[in-house]
Structure formats: C-alpha cells, structure tokens
Motif scaffolding. Structure first.
Motif, PDB file in Angstrom:
ATOM      1  N   LEU A   1       0.835  -1.202   0.000  1.00 48.77           N
ATOM      2  CA  LEU A   1       0.000   0.000   0.000  1.00 48.77           C
ATOM      3  C   LEU A   1       0.874   1.258   0.000  1.00 48.77           C
ATOM      4  O   LEU A   1       0.595   2.239  -0.695  1.00 48.77           O
ATOM      5  CB  LEU A   1      -0.913  -0.028   1.227  1.00 48.77           C
ATOM      6  N   MET A   2       1.950   1.207   0.763  1.00 43.07           N
ATOM      7  CA  MET A   2       2.870   2.350   0.821  1.00 43.07           C
ATOM      8  C   MET A   2       3.493   2.614  -0.558  1.00 43.07           C
ATOM      9  O   MET A   2       3.716   3.755  -0.935  1.00 43.07           O
ATOM     10  CB  MET A   2       3.986   2.097   1.849  1.00 43.07           C
ATOM     11  N   SER A   3       3.762   1.524  -1.281  1.00 38.13           N
ATOM     12  CA  SER A   3       4.310   1.702  -2.626  1.00 38.13           C
ATOM     13  C   SER A   3       3.342   2.480  -3.502  1.00 38.13           C
ATOM     14  O   SER A   3       3.732   3.381  -4.242  1.00 38.13           O
ATOM     15  CB  SER A   3       4.586   0.347  -3.274  1.00 38.13           C
ATOM     16  N   PHE A   4       2.058   2.112  -3.408  1.00 34.97           N
ATOM     17  CA  PHE A   4       1.046   2.831  -4.190  1.00 34.97           C
ATOM     18  C   PHE A   4       0.990   4.295  -3.767  1.00 34.97           C
ATOM     19  O   PHE A   4       0.934   5.205  -4.599  1.00 34.97           O
ATOM     20  CB  PHE A   4      -0.333   2.180  -4.003  1.00 34.97           C
ATOM     21  N   ALA A   5       1.005   4.504  -2.450  1.00 35.64           N
ATOM     22  CA  ALA A   5       0.915   5.869  -1.947  1.00 35.64           C
ATOM     23  C   ALA A   5       2.108   6.698  -2.426  1.00 35.64           C
ATOM     24  O   ALA A   5       1.961   7.857  -2.822  1.00 35.64           O
ATOM     25  CB  ALA A   5       0.855   5.852  -0.427  1.00 35.64           C
ATOM     26  N   MET A   6       3.292   6.071  -2.436  1.00 35.89           N
ATOM     27  CA  MET A   6       4.493   6.793  -2.892  1.00 35.89           C
ATOM     28  C   MET A   6       4.368   7.183  -4.349  1.00 35.89           C
ATOM     29  O   MET A   6       4.862   8.212  -4.780  1.00 35.89           O
ATOM     30  CB  MET A   6       5.731   5.913  -2.721  1.00 35.89           C
ATOM     31  N   LEU A   7       3.687   6.320  -5.099  1.00 35.08           N
ATOM     32  CA  LEU A   7       3.570   6.551  -6.535  1.00 35.08           C
ATOM     33  C   LEU A   7       2.780   7.824  -6.826  1.00 35.08           C
ATOM     34  O   LEU A   7       3.086   8.542  -7.770  1.00 35.08           O
ATOM     35  CB  LEU A   7       2.884   5.332  -7.168  1.00 35.08           C
ATOM     36  N   TYR A   8       1.749   8.105  -6.013  1.00 34.09           N
ATOM     37  CA  TYR A   8       0.984   9.315  -6.352  1.00 34.09           C
ATOM     38  C   TYR A   8       1.248  10.486  -5.438  1.00 34.09           C
ATOM     39  O   TYR A   8       0.684  11.557  -5.618  1.00 34.09           O
ATOM     40  CB  TYR A   8      -0.520   9.014  -6.498  1.00 34.09           C
TER      41      TYR A   8
END
Lengths: 489, 222
Positions: B20-27
């Motif tokens: 989830l953190m990876s997704f959050a970092m992406l945007y």
C-alpha cells in the motif's frame, strides 16, 4: 603449504584491501602511487602462488579452471595499469588538472575496486559476489567524478543509478536462487555456495529458476554492458581518468560476465528451465550491431573504445549463447584477449590525449608522424581490437565463427556481418591515426607537459602478450579452458 | 499458540501494508511525505521480519528486522531529509505521466507478480508464495516510481524501495545468512553517503535536482 597459512585466495583479496585502508592516511602523491604499485605487484605475486598451489574450495572461496585465469589476469592488468597510472596522474597534477588532495581518494578506491573484483571472482557464495560487485560499483563512482566536470558528474550519476538498479535486480535474482536451493534441502551459508547449488539445481522448480535467470541477466548484464542495458557504459568509460577506464573496460566487464557464466552453469543443470542460450545470443548480437554502428560516429576516441568494449562483450556473450565446448572455449579466450588489448588501448589513448591535449578523434590525426612511439602503438592496438591478425582476438573470433557455422550457418552470417561493420569503422579510425594531417603546432596545448617514455611500456607489453597468445598459447591455459568449456553448457 | 491461518494472515497484513505504501508513494507529490511513506514501508518490512522470527523461532530474522528498522526506517529517510533541507530543493514534484495511467500500470504489475509467483512457487506453502508475490510487486513498483519521476531524490526513494521488495521475499522464506545480510546493509549505507555527495555535486553544477536537465546537458554535447 602448512595448515596455518591462510587460504591463498584470501591473500589475493586481502592485500589490496589492506592497502586501501592504509592509503587513507597517505597524503603525498608519490608515496601513495608507490604503495599502489607495490600492493598491485604483491597481489599479482599472490595470484601466481595461487595457481602453483591452489587450495581446496572452502566456505567462502572457490578456485577452479573457470575463475583462476581471470584472477591472474585481473591482478596482472591491475599491476601494469598502476604503473601507467603513476605516470598519467603525475602529469595531471603537474598540468594543474587535478590537485594532490583530490587524488588522495583515487588510490584508496583503486585498491578497493581491485579487492572487490578479486573477491567477486573467487567467492564461493552468490550473496558475497553480489556484495563485492556492489562495492566495486560504489568505489568506481567516486573516482569517475574526480574531475568534477558536468560531463563527469552526469556520467557518474547515470552509472550509479543504472548499475545500482541493475545490481538490486541481480540481488533479487540471487535471492530467488537462494529460495530455490533452500526449498530442496540446502540450508544457511552452504545454500548460497556454488558447489551446493550446482548439484541441487536439477531439483529446483524450473519456473522459479526462469524468473531468477531473467533478473540475473538484467542485473549482471547491465554491469557487463550488454545491449540494451549498456546506456551507462560509453559515458562512464569515456569520462573517467584513463587508468580507471582501463580497469573498468578491461576487468569489471569480465567479472560481471563471469558471474553470469557461473549462473548459466547452474541453469544448464536443470533440463526443464528456459534455455539460457537464445537470450544471450540476442543480447550479444544486439550489442555487436549497436556498438558497430556507434563506432562510425567517431568523435571522441575514448568513447569509441567504450563502444568497442560493448561490441566485444557482445561477442563473448554470443559465443556463450551458442554454447558447446568449442564456442565456450573461444568465448573465454576472447574475454582474456579483450582485457589485455582494451586496457592497453585506454592507456595509449590517455597518452595520446596528453600529447594532443584532447580526446577528440580529430586531434589524433597523424599521431604516427608527430609522436611515433604513441602513434605506432595506438595503431597496433586498434588493429588488435578490430580482430585482425596477428593478435589473439583474430583467433578467437575465427573460432567463434567456426563453432557458429557448425551450430547454425544463418546466425554465423549475421554475426559475421556485425563483425565486418565494426572492423571497417575501426580501420577508418586507424587511418586517421596513421595518415591524417597533424594539427597545426599551436594546437599543442600541453606541449611542455612531461610524460616519461616508459609510460607506454605496460601497453606494449599487453599487445606483445596478445600476439604471443595468438601464436603459441601456453599449455596450461589450454588445459584450464578445455577443462571448463564443456561444463558451461 | 496462534493458529496457522491467523499467523499467515498477520504476515500478509504487514506485506500488504508495505505494498500500500508503494502505491501511496507513486501518487504522492511532496518529497517529505514520500520519505515518510518510505519509512513506514520499511517499518512494515521490519515488523514482518520480527513476526516471522517469532513464528519460525529464527533469531537471525530479529537482527534483519532490527537492521531494517534502524537503517531504512530511520537513518536513511533522515539522511535524505537532511540532504533535501540543506540543498533547499523544491518540495513538490510533478509526476511525469498522467496519474490514472500510472496507477493502472501499477495494478497490472501487481497482477503480473501474483501470476508469476503462483507458477514459480508451485508446491511451496502459501506464505512463501504470498511473500514472493508481494516482494516482486514492490520491486516492480519501485522501478515504476523511478521511471515516472524526474527528480533525483524520488529516484533514490524508488531505488531503495526495490530493495525492500527483495527483503520481503527473502524474509518470507526464512531469511538470508547473516553475514550476507550485514554486507548488504553496509553496501546500502555507503550508497547513501555517495547519493548525498552526488546531490551536492549535481546541485552545484546544474543548479537543480531535475534529471531532465542533466540528460539535456549530454544531448547538447553529442
């Protein structure tokens, strides 16, 4: 050898490592360069002892006929390059391009780089190999940017990021191999050693090995400069100081390809995996063609040499992709020959730059007439790297073509076309050096710079060796390579 | 004794939070928030290591967790924050491509990872399979983060989150031998010092940390 003596492989890696730490405290340039040479000489002597009295493979070290030739070669080239480096860097200081203060870290990282390459070559542990290659990357990054010009910093950043990402992907591939080995009964440190993985390979889930192979190929392929992962190489190899370029092109590329070879042996042991050959053939051919076309741009001499390294790594990868005893033999010999010749060429290019004050190909016009020693050696080096006789690369390229014709004649035609493209570009370059009109005398920006005449001798020695190996290969080298070639798959 | 199903669920939870953190970092557009997200991701990986250490009774994994927590959860984000502050770079960075496409691509990568690890780990237990799927997702998304951002700091964050993914997969299978783990940690640490040196060099020469300008410089010269 007594039981209390450390493993000879340990000595080979430990000498440069100790020297690196010692060099931290040496401020004087002369003294640092002296220690650098001494340490390289000592390492070279240790590597010869290693050949004479090889120890058994241990938890951390493995020595067989696959890596021993590369260990000796690495130590040898590092030694001759350290001699050249003394003369070259002396000039850089005298002409004010570098300060003694900045050079301090150069020698530290020279030794660190050497130690990590030797460790990667000898390590009997896929994790340790990874760590050693990471240290090799890190230690060269800071040397690369030693001139602090924007071009060098751009090259350094690109090198750092691309090879950094590459090596992290290689780590993921390494981890997958570890998972695979553990799943079929290997445990702990032993699960990461070549002699444990090899026999277990046939029982590992082939799909897991396939994914691991892709990651390892991308990871270590980036470091070996195989197309399409080569983007960092021309910049990095052309921007660094000449001795570093010699070590990068001559040695580091070999180490990366060697690691890939070891992994290929593992994958070849499992009959259900994807065949590792075709991917290597594609990347090899792509490298050869891409580099051959880039060679025609012919602006910066060091960039040309860097592209030529991509070509030769491609040729070796192609040979290993074809596989079989003959092609593998030729591929390994090609790597050895390329190291000798390319490291010599980067040294000569460094001297030519000093003579003419520029790396540009235009500035190399008629070098043979104005600086005969440098010019003729340069010419010989270009002929050698183009794969023309009487140098070793002619023999190896011939052997590779012969093996390819036996395997697939159509592929041989494509491969030969790529080679011819590269040769004609290099001959064009040779003509510039031999027959070009020397620039007007006022072009000599560094006219008064003094470079000792002996600085060319390491390069001459390399070229002579390349001829000697082509004419009469020593029996022991033949025995080594013939022993390992069939096992490479 | 915790039932096996629950223990797997808890491990999955830590892994999923890391993803989830990876997704959050992406945007995420702010550098500071990106760093915080990365720190949380590393903490989740560390938590997984602790959990697995307790579950499998493997003391090695406690050390792995401790190294991850201290180095990637604390020291590295802190160092990067110091670099950002000292260099006084713009804190907001625009992603290079449309966000919708980036997220769609990220989802595709996660699906791919699940498919791949399903076939690669056929026969092994569900936990190892899940951890490989999550780890592979993190690796590919770290890659994506590096591609869709033009800022040097963002690229570095993407770079280290790739390493988190690798760690996740390895922890799921019981970890690596300690000596290797330590040398990797050491290598990561030294890379950070070099990253810092580079930030200063780049900033000094190019007056920006936007990679496009550095690339453009080379193109002019060619």
């Amino acid at each position: 050898m007594t039981a209390h003596m450390p493993h000879p492989a340990f000595m080979v890696a430990a000498v440069p490592l100790v020297a690196a730490f010692g060099l931290f405290f040496v401020g004087s340039y002369r003294m640092a360069a002296g220690i650098n040479i001494l340490s390289c000489l000592l390492t070279f002597i240790c590597s010869i002892l290693l050949v004479l009295e090889p120890g058994p493979s241990s938890t951390f070290f493995i020595l067989d006929s696959l890596n021993t030739p590369f260990v000796v070669l690495t130590a040898f080239v590092a030694f001759t390059t350290s001699l050249f480096s003394y003369a070259y860097m002396k000039h850089e200081i005298e002409s004010g391009l570098l300060t003694e203060h900045r050079l301090r870290r150069y020698h530290v990282f020279y030794q660190m780089f050497l130690a990590s390459m030797l460790l990667a070559l000898q390590a009997n542990n896929i994790g340790l190999i990874w760590a050693a290659l990471e240290v090799a990357t890190l230690s060269t990054v800071l040397v690369l940017t030693i001139s602090r010009t924007p071009a060098a910093i751009e090259a350094g950043w690109k090198y750092f990021i691309l090879c950094g990402v590459g090596i992290v992907l290689a780590l993921f591939g390494t981890a997958l191999v570890l998972l695979g080995t553990q799943s079929v009964g290997g445990e702990g440190l032993a699960a990461m050693s070549w002699d444990q993985i090899q026999p277990l390979a046939a029982r590992i889930n082939p799909r897991l090995l396939d994914i691991a192979y892709v990651f390892l190929l991308i990871g270590y392929g980036t470091k070996a400069g195989l197309a399409p992962l080569h983007a960092w190489l021309p910049d990095a190899h052309s921007e660094g100081p000449s001795p570093l370029s010699a070590m990068l092109s001559g040695l580091l590329l070999n180490v990366a390809l060697y690691v890939l070879l070891r992994f290929k042996m593992v994958f070849a042991a499992n009959p259900d995996t994807l065949a590792p050959g075709p991917l290597l053939i594609i990347m090899g051919l792509a490298s050869v063609f891409l580099a051959a076309l880039a060679l025609y741009r012919r602006r910066d001499a060091k960039r040309m040499l860097a592209y030529s390294s991509i070509e030769h790594m491609g040729i070796a990868a192609f040979a290993f992709g074809i596989g079989g005893a003959a092609a593998n033999f030729a591929g390994m010999l090609h790597m050895l020959g390329h190291s000798l010749i390319k490291s010599a060429l980067f040294c000569i290019a460094g001297l030519a730059r000093i003579a003419r004050g520029s790396n540009q190909v235009d500035a190399m016009n008629g070098l043979v007439r104005t600086n005969p020693v440098i010019g003729w050696t340069f010419l010989a080096g270009i002929i050698a790297i183009a794969g023309l006789p009487p140098f070793l690369l002619f023999n190896t390229e011939f052997l590779i073509i012969k093996a390819t014709v036996a395997a697939s004649p159509a592929l041989a035609v494509v491969f030969l076309l790529g080679l011819l493209l590269a040769v004609s570009a290099l001959i064009g370059f040779a003509q510039v050096v031999a027959f070009g009109e020397p620039p007007a005398p006022d072009h000599h920006a560094h006219k008064h710079a003094h470079v000792p005449g002996w600085a060319i001798w390491p390069a001459v020695l390399h070229l002579l060796l390349a001829v000697a190996l082509a004419v009469a290969m020593p029996g022991f080298l033949n025995t080594w390579l013939s022993a390992i070639a069939p096992r490479l798959g | 004794m915790i039932p096996l199903a629950d223990s797997v669920n808890i491990a999955n939870l830590f892994g999923a939070l890391a993803l989830l953190m990876s997704f959050a970092m992406l945007y995420q557009r702010r550098l500071g928030s990106m760093l915080a997200l990365f720190s949380v991701q590393s903490m989740m990986v560390a938590a997984l290591a602790f959990w697995m250490a307790a579950l499998k009774n493997a003391p090695d994994l406690f050390i792995t967790g401790a190294i991850t927590m201290l180095l990637k959860g604390g020291l590295v984000p802190l160092l990067l924050m110091v670099y950002i502050t000292k260099l006084d770079v713009r804190r907001e960075v625009q992603p290079a491509y449309r966000m919708g496409w980036t997220i769609a691509l990220a989802l595709a990568l996660v699906t791919l990872s699940i498919l791949i690890s399903g076939s690669a780990m056929a026969g092994s237990n569900v936990l190892e399979r899940n951890m490989l799927a999550l780890g592979l997702s993190l690796v590919l998304m770290g890659f994506l983060t590096m591609i869709v951002r033009h800022n040097a700091v963002c690229q570095v964050i993407g770079f280290i989150s790739i390493e988190n993914g690798m760690l996740l997969a390895v922890i799921g299978a019981g970890g690596m031998p300690m000596i290797i783990e330590l040398s990797i940690a050491l290598a990561v640490f030294f890379s950070f010092i070099i990253f810092g040196i580079f930030f200063f060099h780049i900033r000094e020469r190019f007056d920006t940390l936007d990679i496009r300008y550095i690339d453009a410089y080379r193109r002019d010269r060619e």
